[in-house]
Design a protein around this motif. Sequence first.
Motif, PDB file in Angstrom:
ATOM      1  N   ASN A 189     -25.515  56.119  -0.969  1.00  0.00           N
ATOM      2  CA  ASN A 189     -26.833  56.549  -1.422  1.00  0.00           C
ATOM      3  C   ASN A 189     -27.310  57.822  -0.741  1.00  0.00           C
ATOM      4  OD1 ASN A 189     -27.005  54.261  -3.021  1.00  0.00           O
ATOM      5  ND2 ASN A 189     -28.071  53.061  -1.478  1.00  0.00           N
ATOM      6  N   TYR A 190     -26.810  58.100   0.447  1.00  0.00           N
ATOM      7  CA  TYR A 190     -27.374  59.177   1.262  1.00  0.00           C
ATOM      8  C   TYR A 190     -26.357  60.276   1.552  1.00  0.00           C
ATOM      9  CZ  TYR A 190     -30.519  55.249   1.853  1.00  0.00           C
ATOM     10  OH  TYR A 190     -31.345  54.189   1.609  1.00  0.00           O
ATOM     11  N   LEU A 191     -25.464  60.517   0.603  1.00  0.00           N
ATOM     12  CA  LEU A 191     -24.469  61.575   0.783  1.00  0.00           C
ATOM     13  C   LEU A 191     -24.825  62.771  -0.089  1.00  0.00           C
ATOM     14  CD1 LEU A 191     -21.939  62.743   1.935  1.00  0.00           C
ATOM     15  CD2 LEU A 191     -20.602  61.521   0.242  1.00  0.00           C
ATOM     16  N   THR A 192     -25.397  63.790   0.542  1.00  0.00           N
ATOM     17  CA  THR A 192     -25.678  65.062  -0.122  1.00  0.00           C
ATOM     18  C   THR A 192     -25.363  66.181   0.848  1.00  0.00           C
ATOM     19  OG1 THR A 192     -27.969  65.229   0.644  1.00  0.00           O
ATOM     20  CG2 THR A 192     -27.594  64.005  -1.407  1.00  0.00           C
ATOM     21  N   ALA A 193     -25.216  67.389   0.320  1.00  0.00           N
ATOM     22  CA  ALA A 193     -24.984  68.556   1.171  1.00  0.00           C
ATOM     23  C   ALA A 193     -26.157  68.768   2.117  1.00  0.00           C
ATOM     24  CB  ALA A 193     -24.752  69.793   0.306  1.00  0.00           C
ATOM     25  N   LYS A 194     -27.353  68.495   1.641  1.00  0.00           N
ATOM     26  CA  LYS A 194     -28.545  68.671   2.483  1.00  0.00           C
ATOM     27  C   LYS A 194     -28.567  67.660   3.620  1.00  0.00           C
ATOM     28  CE  LYS A 194     -32.675  70.313   3.597  1.00  0.00           C
ATOM     29  NZ  LYS A 194     -33.162  69.386   4.617  1.00  0.00           N
TER      30      LYS A 194
END
Length: 313
Positions: A189-194
């Motif tokens: 759920n919390y995998l982003t580039a940011k």
Amino acid sequence: MLTAILTCGLGMTLTSCSDSDDKDNDKEIIKPSTGDDSYTIEVGEGMTMPENEFLTKVPATTDFDQSIVDALKAIDKVTDVKPFKLSTAYDYYKNKSIEKTAYYFNYKQDIDHNSPSKGWYKQQCVLTVAGKDRPTVLHTEGYAIEGDHNRLDYAGEPTLVSVLNANCLQVEYRYHGWSLPEGYTNKWNYLTAKQHSDDLHAIVTAIKQSGIIAKSSKWVATGVSKNGMTTAHYAYYYPNEMDAYVPFCAPFLTDLRDRGPFTYILDQKAFDDNTERYEKVKAAFRAYVGNRDLQAECVKLYKQLKRFFIGMA
């Protein structure tokens, strides 16, 4: 402030799979620590965590700088500090592998930087110190820190570390290796580039403030391929945090479609329209991707050959 020229435009990246071996069915499945219940399909469901060989088989070294250990332990969010011997560092000028003292630690990272109340997870880091006044290379991993079954004593360092006689800080990419926001069975759920750029910002800020490295020292972020994508993302979100950003061969995805390899790599034209050879290659590829035991053996052979040829250099 000096910044490197990016050879590719910034684009959209997709989540990527961990290359950890997870076929050991005797280990207990680690359940997610948090997550959005609206997601029903869990990545890694039914898989098990392999043994962390860094913790169980790699001994701590007595040859280390106590002031570095003390400074790391003094950082509020740092845990599990362990000095060890990194056996596959590389001397660019002598063209051979060398041994270094390295410092392993975990950083208690926010699961969600937009909502710290969701808790934290341990993010793995490895630090080598050439000198307090030397420049520091931040290796922006896009996967787990290299090492079969987390044998971090086999991890390499970017070539710039040797060229610059620099310190090196390696930060494992969230959701890879043992840096798992939602446990090994997770929903990503919390995998982003940011989110990962925020990870890097938090750790770099902590190390800069620790006194291990002089405030006047220069910092360079670098990575190759997916790691280079991470460098570029970090440059996008934190353009003034490094003195230079040097991504090598960083690919960028511009389409949400996942085109299968047969549509552009295993094209029959690449085999001069030899149908028999084309079908054999497709069959071998399908056999590999569908067989975890075969994948594990291939990875093991690759690691052995890599260490053998490095030792010959």
